[in-house]
Design a protein around this motif. Structure first.
Motif, PDB file in Angstrom:
ATOM      1  N   GLY A  97      -7.389  -8.199   3.933  1.00 30.21           N
ATOM      2  CA  GLY A  97      -7.646  -8.452   2.529  1.00 30.21           C
ATOM      3  C   GLY A  97      -8.523  -7.420   1.867  1.00 30.21           C
ATOM      4  N   GLY A  98      -8.716  -6.279   2.531  1.00 32.26           N
ATOM      5  CA  GLY A  98      -9.528  -5.217   1.946  1.00 32.26           C
ATOM      6  C   GLY A  98     -11.022  -5.388   2.167  1.00 32.26           C
ATOM      7  N   VAL A  99     -11.433  -6.386   2.969  1.00 38.04           N
ATOM      8  CA  VAL A  99     -12.868  -6.615   3.160  1.00 38.04           C
ATOM      9  C   VAL A  99     -13.431  -5.757   4.287  1.00 38.04           C
ATOM     10  N   ASN A 100     -12.555  -5.155   5.084  1.00 38.25           N
ATOM     11  CA  ASN A 100     -13.010  -4.307   6.186  1.00 38.25           C
ATOM     12  C   ASN A 100     -12.514  -2.879   5.992  1.00 38.25           C
ATOM     13  N   THR A 101     -13.260  -1.936   6.499  1.00 39.35           N
ATOM     14  CA  THR A 101     -12.788  -0.564   6.581  1.00 39.35           C
ATOM     15  C   THR A 101     -12.500  -0.249   8.038  1.00 39.35           C
ATOM     16  N   PHE A 102     -11.745   0.814   8.269  1.00 40.92           N
ATOM     17  CA  PHE A 102     -11.324   1.143   9.619  1.00 40.92           C
ATOM     18  C   PHE A 102     -11.612   2.612   9.888  1.00 40.92           C
ATOM     19  N   ASP A 103     -11.964   2.913  11.126  1.00 43.29           N
ATOM     20  CA  ASP A 103     -12.291   4.291  11.494  1.00 43.29           C
ATOM     21  C   ASP A 103     -11.118   5.232  11.242  1.00 43.29           C
ATOM     22  N   LYS A 104      -9.898   4.718  11.375  1.00 38.80           N
ATOM     23  CA  LYS A 104      -8.722   5.573  11.247  1.00 38.80           C
ATOM     24  C   LYS A 104      -8.365   5.880   9.791  1.00 38.80           C
ATOM     25  N   SER A 105      -9.026   5.251   8.837  1.00 34.63           N
ATOM     26  CA  SER A 105      -8.682   5.473   7.433  1.00 34.63           C
ATOM     27  C   SER A 105      -8.906   6.931   7.044  1.00 34.63           C
ATOM     28  N   LEU A 106      -7.904   7.528   6.431  1.00 34.65           N
ATOM     29  CA  LEU A 106      -8.004   8.918   5.996  1.00 34.65           C
ATOM     30  C   LEU A 106      -8.712   9.046   4.662  1.00 34.65           C
TER      31      LEU A 106
ATOM     32  N   PRO B 262      -9.791   0.699   2.660  1.00 35.26           N
ATOM     33  CA  PRO B 262      -9.059  -0.164   3.586  1.00 35.26           C
ATOM     34  C   PRO B 262      -7.605   0.290   3.705  1.00 35.26           C
ATOM     35  N   LEU B 263      -6.969  -0.115   4.784  1.00 36.77           N
ATOM     36  CA  LEU B 263      -5.629   0.364   5.086  1.00 36.77           C
ATOM     37  C   LEU B 263      -4.573  -0.400   4.283  1.00 36.77           C
ATOM     38  N   LEU B 264      -3.683   0.334   3.642  1.00 37.17           N
ATOM     39  CA  LEU B 264      -2.597  -0.260   2.873  1.00 37.17           C
ATOM     40  C   LEU B 264      -1.456  -0.649   3.809  1.00 37.17           C
ATOM     41  N   ALA B 265      -1.119  -1.922   3.814  1.00 31.25           N
ATOM     42  CA  ALA B 265      -0.012  -2.421   4.635  1.00 31.25           C
ATOM     43  C   ALA B 265       1.195  -2.799   3.801  1.00 31.25           C
TER      44      ALA B 265
ATOM     45  N   PHE C  51       4.079  -5.464   4.512  1.00 35.51           N
ATOM     46  CA  PHE C  51       4.122  -5.705   5.953  1.00 35.51           C
ATOM     47  C   PHE C  51       2.771  -6.201   6.453  1.00 35.51           C
ATOM     48  N   THR C  52       2.719  -6.584   7.705  1.00 37.17           N
ATOM     49  CA  THR C  52       1.494  -7.145   8.257  1.00 37.17           C
ATOM     50  C   THR C  52       0.581  -6.093   8.862  1.00 37.17           C
ATOM     51  N   HIS C  53       1.050  -4.848   8.928  1.00 37.59           N
ATOM     52  CA  HIS C  53       0.219  -3.801   9.510  1.00 37.59           C
ATOM     53  C   HIS C  53       0.532  -2.479   8.824  1.00 37.59           C
ATOM     54  N   SER C  54      -0.493  -1.642   8.690  1.00 37.43           N
ATOM     55  CA  SER C  54      -0.313  -0.358   8.008  1.00 37.43           C
ATOM     56  C   SER C  54       0.614   0.576   8.783  1.00 37.43           C
ATOM     57  N   ASN C  55       0.643   0.463  10.115  1.00 37.49           N
ATOM     58  CA  ASN C  55       1.561   1.304  10.895  1.00 37.49           C
ATOM     59  C   ASN C  55       3.012   0.949  10.602  1.00 37.49           C
ATOM     60  N   THR C  56       3.295  -0.342  10.479  1.00 31.96           N
ATOM     61  CA  THR C  56       4.647  -0.773  10.145  1.00 31.96           C
ATOM     62  C   THR C  56       5.041  -0.258   8.766  1.00 31.96           C
ATOM     63  N   PHE C  57       4.130  -0.387   7.819  1.00 34.96           N
ATOM     64  CA  PHE C  57       4.375   0.108   6.466  1.00 34.96           C
ATOM     65  C   PHE C  57       4.615   1.615   6.479  1.00 34.96           C
ATOM     66  N   GLY C  58       3.790   2.341   7.218  1.00 34.49           N
ATOM     67  CA  GLY C  58       3.938   3.785   7.288  1.00 34.49           C
ATOM     68  C   GLY C  58       5.266   4.208   7.883  1.00 34.49           C
ATOM     69  N   MET C  59       5.675   3.552   8.960  1.00 31.91           N
ATOM     70  CA  MET C  59       6.961   3.885   9.571  1.00 31.91           C
ATOM     71  C   MET C  59       8.115   3.601   8.621  1.00 31.91           C
TER      72      MET C  59
ATOM     73  N   ALA D   8       1.674   6.516  -0.856  1.00 26.34           N
ATOM     74  CA  ALA D   8       1.587   5.290  -0.061  1.00 26.34           C
ATOM     75  C   ALA D   8       1.361   5.609   1.419  1.00 26.34           C
ATOM     76  N   LEU D   9       1.988   6.671   1.924  1.00 30.77           N
ATOM     77  CA  LEU D   9       1.794   7.061   3.321  1.00 30.77           C
ATOM     78  C   LEU D   9       0.333   7.425   3.592  1.00 30.77           C
ATOM     79  N   ILE D  10      -0.267   8.154   2.677  1.00 27.41           N
ATOM     80  CA  ILE D  10      -1.677   8.530   2.859  1.00 27.41           C
ATOM     81  C   ILE D  10      -2.575   7.292   2.833  1.00 27.41           C
ATOM     82  N   LEU D  11      -2.299   6.360   1.946  1.00 30.77           N
ATOM     83  CA  LEU D  11      -3.105   5.139   1.873  1.00 30.77           C
ATOM     84  C   LEU D  11      -2.925   4.266   3.116  1.00 30.77           C
ATOM     85  N   SER D  12      -1.767   4.375   3.774  1.00 32.82           N
ATOM     86  CA  SER D  12      -1.565   3.606   5.014  1.00 32.82           C
ATOM     87  C   SER D  12      -2.371   4.179   6.170  1.00 32.82           C
ATOM     88  N   SER D  13      -2.650   5.491   6.112  1.00 30.44           N
ATOM     89  CA  SER D  13      -3.390   6.196   7.177  1.00 30.44           C
ATOM     90  C   SER D  13      -2.728   6.061   8.539  1.00 30.44           C
ATOM     91  N   SER D  14      -1.431   5.848   8.556  1.00 27.98           N
ATOM     92  CA  SER D  14      -0.704   5.743   9.824  1.00 27.98           C
ATOM     93  C   SER D  14      -0.427   7.143  10.348  1.00 27.98           C
TER      94      SER D  14
END
Length: 442
Positions: A173-182, A186-189, A192-200, A228-234
């Motif tokens: 829900g955007g309340v957490n940040t992630f180390d992998k974020s470029l 927060p990671l855009l999904a 989908f339920t995961h940013s990697n799925t969205f990125g693929m 959108a790909l950059i926001l997914s950080s996948s």
């Protein structure tokens, strides 16, 4: 050329003439849209009716409508696809080699389950029936421009939701940040339920934006997907997107023969890397802890190389996988290893055949742009498949929209167009009556 045709069709008559209801550009593209929509209907409903404030990776959807749509899709898609294929074969024609090629992986997987005392489920045949529908309607590579437009539409809607309703499209829900974020955000999904799925999903749709006729349109579509790909950080998706863009550039600057040689070499290297990576990695923390999943899964595979551990092995053993590894262990994070575990070498060989046929059919395209788009998709798919599973073998999942639809179309197009050329030559050598002329115009 082997075809499945109506035995009662008269030469030159409307039944044996290819142009018509099931071979118009509009009909083909409408079919792509419908098959695409059946893949992502459930994720869209889940996105609209829930948020990701308390997202838990690997948790099954609790939205009743989304669960219902998944269940209905598992029944409706095969029934409609089989009925349509038989109808088209009865009244028009279906190119038999293309049909057999695209249904083979699903049939082999189901037969493998049955041969080892594991009762096959309907979900094992959904990929086969969807592929049969696409080749029966004779969807061609230019029709895949629809996949590019729709991918850009999903990207644009997700970016808009990023600003307007972030809890719907951001992990946690955007309340957490992630180390992998470029971006530090927060990671855009998306839907989908995961940013990697969205990125693929976006990376595999990317090649087909270059089928748009006007360059300003292509730039707009490319900008939406890239943002959108950059926001997914996948990272996996970004590598796949980079491969796509490099291949498209090479298709423009290299002569046809040189590009074909580079494409074949790139395909072979990518396929080898996808096989080599999970079976040689010894560091459990490698590739964002994918190493631990690869080590565990290949130990479980053991000497079951030929037939695998079962199509539903990951689902049946997910509680164990989650406790021993992580919530991300619902698949092997590598297309080759996932396929070997679920179906063994026999199923991997069937999918490899589809990809190889798709490659050589694409290289025979007369248009340099179409050759570039097709090869870019295939190499991008393999690049993504090195560290993720870009499509599921069971069911018609969300990634099927941008992975399996293009793959089946590329694999089936060669025989379809060759058969159409032969049919056109045969018609041109037959004296035409007024009735047959009217039929050809239709």
């Amino acid at each position: 050329m082997s075809t499945l045709t109506s035995t009662g069709a008269a030469p030159g008559g409307p039944r044996s003439t290819l142009p018509g209801l099931f071979d118009s550009v509009r009909a083909r593209r409408v079919m792509v849209i419908l098959v695409w929509a059946s893949s992502i209907a459930s994720p869209i409903v889940e996105t609209v009716l829930s948020d990701r404030q308390h997202y838990v990776e690997g948790k099954t959807s609790t939205v009743a409508l989304a669960v219902t749509l998944n269940g209905l899709g598992a029944v409706i898609v095969p029934v409609i696809a089989v009925a349509a294929t038989f109808f088209i074969a009865l009244y028009w024609r279906v190119t038999a080699p293309s049909l057999l090629l695209v249904i083979a992986p699903g049939l082999v997987l189901a037969a493998n389950e049955l041969a080892h005392g594991r009762p096959p489920t309907l979900g094992l045949l959904i990929t086969a029936t969807a592929g049969a529908l696409l080749v029966s309607v004779r969807v061609k590579l230019p029709d895949l421009a629809v996949v590019g437009y729709l991918g850009a539409l999903v990207a644009t809607a997700s970016i808009a939701a990023f600003f307007l309703t972030p809890s719907k499209v951001l992990i946690s829900g955007g309340v957490n940040t992630f180390d992998k974020s470029l971006t530090g955000a927060p990671l855009l999904a998306g839907i989908f339920t995961h940013s990697n799925t969205f990125g693929m999903f976006l990376a595999l749709a990317l090649p087909f934006v270059f089928l748009a006729r006007r360059w300003p349109v292509r730039l707009l579509l490319l900008a939406a997907l890239g943002w959108a790909l950059i926001l997914s950080s996948s990272r996996t998706a970004l590598v796949g997107a980079a491969v796509v863009l490099v291949v498209l550039m090479l298709a423009r600057i290299l002569p046809r023969t040189a590009f074909a040689a580079v494409a074949i070499l790139g395909f072979a290297v990518s396929a080898f890397a996808m096989l080599w990576l999970p079976f040689t990695e010894t560091d459990p923390e490698a590739y964002t802890h994918r190493g631990s999943i690869w080590i565990f899964d290949r130990q479980q595979l053991g000497d079951h190389w030929l037939s695998g551990l079962g199509a539903h092995w990951f689902a049946d053993n997910y509680p164990l996988l989650r406790s021993v590894l992580s919530s991300a262990a619902s698949h092997a994070h590598n297309l080759a290893l996932t396929t070997l575990i679920q179906g063994g070498v026999v199923v991997l060989a069937a999918w490899t055949t589809v990809m190889v046929v798709a490659l050589f059919a694409t290289l025979r395209r007369p248009s340099a742009r179409q050759r570039g788009v097709g090869v870019a998709f295939l190499l991008g798919l393999l690049a993504v498949g090195a560290t993720e599973t870009p499509f599921g073998l069971v069911g018609w999942g969300p990634l099927s929209a941008s992975a399996l639809i293009p793959l089946f179309v590329l694999a089936g197009q060669g025989w379809i167009e060759r058969e159409e050329d032969e049919h056109a030559r045969a018609l041109s050598s037959v004296p035409l009556t007024r009735a047959s002329l009217r039929a050809r115009r239709r």
